[in-house]
Enzyme design. Sequence first.
Site, mmCIF file in Angstrom:
data_model
loop_
_atom_site.group_PDB
_atom_site.id
_atom_site.type_symbol
_atom_site.label_atom_id
_atom_site.label_comp_id
_atom_site.label_asym_id
_atom_site.label_seq_id
_atom_site.Cartn_x
_atom_site.Cartn_y
_atom_site.Cartn_z
ATOM 1 C CB CYS A 92 91.742 -48.804 -61.585
ATOM 2 S SG CYS A 92 92.059 -47.029 -61.584
ATOM 3 C CG HIS B 281 90.284 -42.236 -63.657
ATOM 4 N ND1 HIS B 281 90.425 -42.560 -62.334
ATOM 5 C CD2 HIS B 281 90.658 -43.343 -64.345
ATOM 6 C CE1 HIS B 281 90.858 -43.815 -62.215
ATOM 7 N NE2 HIS B 281 91.006 -44.311 -63.431
ATOM 8 C CG HIS C 156 88.581 -47.431 -66.375
ATOM 9 N ND1 HIS C 156 88.422 -48.452 -65.463
ATOM 10 C CD2 HIS C 156 89.647 -46.707 -65.921
ATOM 11 C CE1 HIS C 156 89.330 -48.338 -64.512
ATOM 12 N NE2 HIS C 156 90.101 -47.295 -64.772
ATOM 13 C CD GLU C 157 91.964 -44.729 -68.400
ATOM 14 O OE1 GLU C 157 92.232 -43.892 -67.522
ATOM 15 O OE2 GLU C 157 92.262 -45.930 -68.283
#
Length: 194
Positions: A110, A156, A152-153
């Site tokens: 990341c 966030h 993953h994104e």
Amino acid sequence: MTVQNIMLMGHPVLMRPSAPVDDPTAPEIALLIEDMRDTMRAAGGVGIAAPQIGVGKRVVMFYTPEDGNGGGDSTDEGLRAAITERPLTILINPEIVALTDEQRDGWEGCLSVPGLRGVVPRYTHIRYRGLAPDGSAIDRVATGFHAVVVQHECDHLDGILYPMRMVDMSTLQYVGAAEGVAVRAPGGETEAAA
Ligand code: NI
């Protein structure tokens, strides 16, 4: 071109949920997208989320590799080079639904956790929806590395960084450490010490 600073793990904007975007076509969203793209490219990332450049809005972008990219090793240089030639997807107010209970382990890194990588379990088959910058709808099914990057994104935007998804913390490591990359101890050149 505006390359912004990348917020690091521990900054409050990365640890809290981001706000929905009211108007995807607003000029400030176009500017945000431009800054995210420039910053991601400068940093050599395969995806980025708005909070990573300090903006708590629900906007992500990522390259969309073809299906079948295997276990999802975002720390692999070769894979990263290959997928950054793929189209870039910009997704506003995204939602993810897992289409299976099956999860697979893969290495992740990341931009907000520089120098480290770890093994993270992710759903292998997802559907994601959201808006494009022109306000049109995006509705896709993703598998393989594509599915990993989207999860993953989007994490966030909910204040979740990949170490918080790790099951086996013993896999958290510095990139290159296994091959012997090391640091010089301060003052280590002078006297021997235990
Ligand atoms: Ni990230």
